[in-house]
Design a protein around this motif. Structure first.
Motif, PDB file in Angstrom:
ATOM      1  N   SER A 114       1.738  23.545 -17.232  1.00  0.00           N
ATOM      2  CA  SER A 114       1.986  23.109 -18.604  1.00  0.00           C
ATOM      3  C   SER A 114       1.481  21.693 -18.875  1.00  0.00           C
ATOM      4  N   GLY A 115       1.052  20.975 -17.819  1.00  0.00           N
ATOM      5  CA  GLY A 115       0.505  19.649 -18.027  1.00  0.00           C
ATOM      6  C   GLY A 115       1.365  18.512 -17.524  1.00  0.00           C
ATOM      7  N   THR A 116       2.283  18.789 -16.621  1.00  0.00           N
ATOM      8  CA  THR A 116       3.118  17.744 -16.038  1.00  0.00           C
ATOM      9  C   THR A 116       3.034  17.817 -14.515  1.00  0.00           C
ATOM     10  N   PHE A 117       3.500  16.752 -13.865  1.00  0.00           N
ATOM     11  CA  PHE A 117       3.605  16.765 -12.411  1.00  0.00           C
ATOM     12  C   PHE A 117       4.730  15.840 -11.983  1.00  0.00           C
ATOM     13  N   THR A 118       5.219  16.062 -10.781  1.00  0.00           N
ATOM     14  CA  THR A 118       6.214  15.187 -10.185  1.00  0.00           C
ATOM     15  C   THR A 118       5.662  14.651  -8.871  1.00  0.00           C
ATOM     16  N   ALA A 119       6.070  13.444  -8.535  1.00  0.00           N
ATOM     17  CA  ALA A 119       5.661  12.814  -7.277  1.00  0.00           C
ATOM     18  C   ALA A 119       6.917  12.343  -6.557  1.00  0.00           C
ATOM     19  N   ARG A 120       7.166  12.882  -5.375  1.00  0.00           N
ATOM     20  CA  ARG A 120       8.306  12.468  -4.555  1.00  0.00           C
ATOM     21  C   ARG A 120       7.812  11.554  -3.453  1.00  0.00           C
ATOM     22  N   LEU A 121       8.339  10.336  -3.419  1.00  0.00           N
ATOM     23  CA  LEU A 121       7.926   9.381  -2.405  1.00  0.00           C
ATOM     24  C   LEU A 121       8.483   9.777  -1.046  1.00  0.00           C
ATOM     25  N   LEU A 122       7.654   9.684  -0.021  1.00  0.00           N
ATOM     26  CA  LEU A 122       8.047  10.040   1.338  1.00  0.00           C
ATOM     27  C   LEU A 122       8.301   8.803   2.190  1.00  0.00           C
ATOM     28  N   VAL A 123       8.276   7.649   1.565  1.00  0.00           N
ATOM     29  CA  VAL A 123       8.585   6.375   2.223  1.00  0.00           C
ATOM     30  C   VAL A 123       9.610   5.656   1.360  1.00  0.00           C
ATOM     31  N   PRO A 124      10.375   4.730   1.945  1.00  0.00           N
ATOM     32  CA  PRO A 124      11.350   3.993   1.134  1.00  0.00           C
ATOM     33  C   PRO A 124      10.664   3.239  -0.005  1.00  0.00           C
ATOM     34  N   GLY A 125      11.221   3.362  -1.191  1.00  0.00           N
ATOM     35  CA  GLY A 125      10.669   2.669  -2.333  1.00  0.00           C
ATOM     36  C   GLY A 125      11.388   1.365  -2.605  1.00  0.00           C
ATOM     37  N   PRO A 126      10.829   0.530  -3.467  1.00  0.00           N
ATOM     38  CA  PRO A 126      11.479  -0.732  -3.813  1.00  0.00           C
ATOM     39  C   PRO A 126      12.714  -0.490  -4.684  1.00  0.00           C
ATOM     40  N   LEU A 127      13.566  -1.488  -4.750  1.00  0.00           N
ATOM     41  CA  LEU A 127      14.694  -1.425  -5.673  1.00  0.00           C
ATOM     42  C   LEU A 127      14.187  -1.706  -7.082  1.00  0.00           C
ATOM     43  N   VAL A 128      14.511  -0.806  -7.993  1.00  0.00           N
ATOM     44  CA  VAL A 128      14.101  -0.938  -9.387  1.00  0.00           C
ATOM     45  C   VAL A 128      15.351  -0.836 -10.243  1.00  0.00           C
ATOM     46  N   GLU A 129      15.670  -1.931 -10.913  1.00  0.00           N
ATOM     47  CA  GLU A 129      16.882  -1.992 -11.734  1.00  0.00           C
ATOM     48  C   GLU A 129      18.101  -1.561 -10.933  1.00  0.00           C
ATOM     49  N   GLY A 130      18.146  -2.038  -9.668  1.00  0.00           N
ATOM     50  CA  GLY A 130      19.299  -1.808  -8.819  1.00  0.00           C
ATOM     51  C   GLY A 130      19.322  -0.495  -8.062  1.00  0.00           C
TER      52      GLY A 130
ATOM     53  N   TRP B  39       0.828  -1.206   0.000  1.00  0.00           N
ATOM     54  CA  TRP B  39       0.000   0.000   0.000  1.00  0.00           C
ATOM     55  C   TRP B  39       0.862   1.256   0.000  1.00  0.00           C
ATOM     56  N   LEU B  40       0.343   2.298  -0.623  1.00  0.00           N
ATOM     57  CA  LEU B  40       0.947   3.637  -0.554  1.00  0.00           C
ATOM     58  C   LEU B  40      -0.161   4.608  -0.208  1.00  0.00           C
ATOM     59  N   GLY B  41      -0.063   5.230   0.969  1.00  0.00           N
ATOM     60  CA  GLY B  41      -1.095   6.159   1.399  1.00  0.00           C
ATOM     61  C   GLY B  41      -1.018   7.492   0.680  1.00  0.00           C
ATOM     62  N   PHE B  42      -2.142   8.222   0.690  1.00  0.00           N
ATOM     63  CA  PHE B  42      -2.165   9.535   0.059  1.00  0.00           C
ATOM     64  C   PHE B  42      -1.099  10.463   0.638  1.00  0.00           C
ATOM     65  N   GLU B  43      -0.793  10.271   1.928  1.00  0.00           N
ATOM     66  CA  GLU B  43       0.163  11.157   2.600  1.00  0.00           C
ATOM     67  C   GLU B  43       1.608  10.726   2.384  1.00  0.00           C
ATOM     68  N   GLU B  44       1.825   9.659   1.608  1.00  0.00           N
ATOM     69  CA  GLU B  44       3.173   9.120   1.454  1.00  0.00           C
ATOM     70  C   GLU B  44       3.836   9.496   0.130  1.00  0.00           C
ATOM     71  N   ALA B  45       3.246  10.431  -0.575  1.00  0.00           N
ATOM     72  CA  ALA B  45       3.858  10.975  -1.787  1.00  0.00           C
ATOM     73  C   ALA B  45       3.512  12.454  -1.874  1.00  0.00           C
ATOM     74  N   HIS B  46       4.493  13.262  -2.204  1.00  0.00           N
ATOM     75  CA  HIS B  46       4.313  14.713  -2.314  1.00  0.00           C
ATOM     76  C   HIS B  46       4.298  15.093  -3.788  1.00  0.00           C
ATOM     77  N   LEU B  47       3.189  15.653  -4.250  1.00  0.00           N
ATOM     78  CA  LEU B  47       3.019  15.992  -5.665  1.00  0.00           C
ATOM     79  C   LEU B  47       3.144  17.489  -5.900  1.00  0.00           C
ATOM     80  N   VAL B  48       3.778  17.826  -7.021  1.00  0.00           N
ATOM     81  CA  VAL B  48       3.920  19.217  -7.464  1.00  0.00           C
ATOM     82  C   VAL B  48       3.479  19.288  -8.921  1.00  0.00           C
ATOM     83  N   PHE B  49       2.616  20.255  -9.235  1.00  0.00           N
ATOM     84  CA  PHE B  49       2.051  20.375 -10.574  1.00  0.00           C
ATOM     85  C   PHE B  49       2.632  21.555 -11.329  1.00  0.00           C
ATOM     86  N   SER B  50       2.761  21.368 -12.633  1.00  0.00           N
ATOM     87  CA  SER B  50       3.085  22.458 -13.546  1.00  0.00           C
ATOM     88  C   SER B  50       1.849  22.754 -14.388  1.00  0.00           C
TER      89      SER B  50
END
Length: 216
Positions: A171-187, A158-169
């Motif tokens: 122009s039609g883009t956004f970024t999401a910064r995880l506030l909890v440790p994420g899984p290893l992806v491609e090392g 599970w990933l709670g709503f409070e566990e990612a910080h989103l910033v919008f542009s």
């Protein structure tokens, strides 16, 4: 519509109405045998869209059954996501993606009292400063849904709503910064996502598509 915010290596299909002749596999029929009509129509049309998108990749029709936490189970080699809301169903699939998340919502304000439960204080402060005709609270909710759909196949938790910080542009883009440790992806540890958004035809749609290998 969803194709406008997806890269060319992702195939997609969407519907604004439920086709009357959608055919389900027996396993899918069993999965919604006791569901109300609204749920059956959402389920059926979303899978109709998914099989159309898979066909564009040369993938034959196959059952797409709800798995852990309701996540769709894709055929081997296929990565994808499904979304549905009032008046819209869509699916996005790829043979080259590491993960995909999509979401669609009616473009209107969230019901009273919902925003504090699905957002961080700094997110609410940020969207309050944004101008335009966008219902930023609804966009924030949709983007968080796309984040979760992209996260879950990689993390399987599970990933709670409070566990990612989103910033919008605007122009039609956004970024999401995880506030909890994420899984290893491609090392490497997953620390966040980038996505795209669009408001059109009375809907807000959001997407995340992470490539799994270099594309031509």
């Amino acid at each position: 519509m969803i194709e406008k915010i997806l890269p060319p290596w992702v195939a997609s299909s969407d519907c604004f109405e439920d086709p009357p002749d959608v055919a389900l596999f027996p396993e899918e029929e069993a999965a919604v045998a006791r569901a109300v009509d609204k749920r059956r129509r959402e389920f059926g049309t979303a899978r109709h869209c998914a099989r159309q998108a898979m066909a564009a990749l040369g993938v034959p029709p196959a059952p797409i059954l709800p798995g852990e936490r309701g996540a769709p189970g894709w055929p081997d080699g296929v990565v994808g996501a499904i979304t549905h809301c009032a008046g819209y169903r869509a699916a996005a699939v790829s043979l080259e993606a590491l993960t995909i998340g999509i979401d669609a919502e009616p473009h209107g304000p969230l019901p009273d009292g919902i925003l504090p439960s699905v957002s961080l204080p700094e997110e609410r402060a940020a969207i309050a400063r944004l101008d335009g005709d966008v219902h930023w609270d609804r966009l924030l909710f949709s983007a968080k849904e796309s984040v979760y759909k992209a996260w879950f196949p990689l993390a399987r938790r599970w990933l709670g709503f409070e566990e990612a910080h989103l910033v919008f542009s605007p122009s039609g883009t956004f970024t999401a910064r995880l506030l909890v440790p994420g899984p290893l992806v491609e090392g490497r540890e997953l620390t966040g996502f980038t996505g795209r958004w669009l408001v059109s035809d009375g809907l807000v749609v959001t997407s995340i598509a992470v490539p799994g290998k270099p594309t031509p």
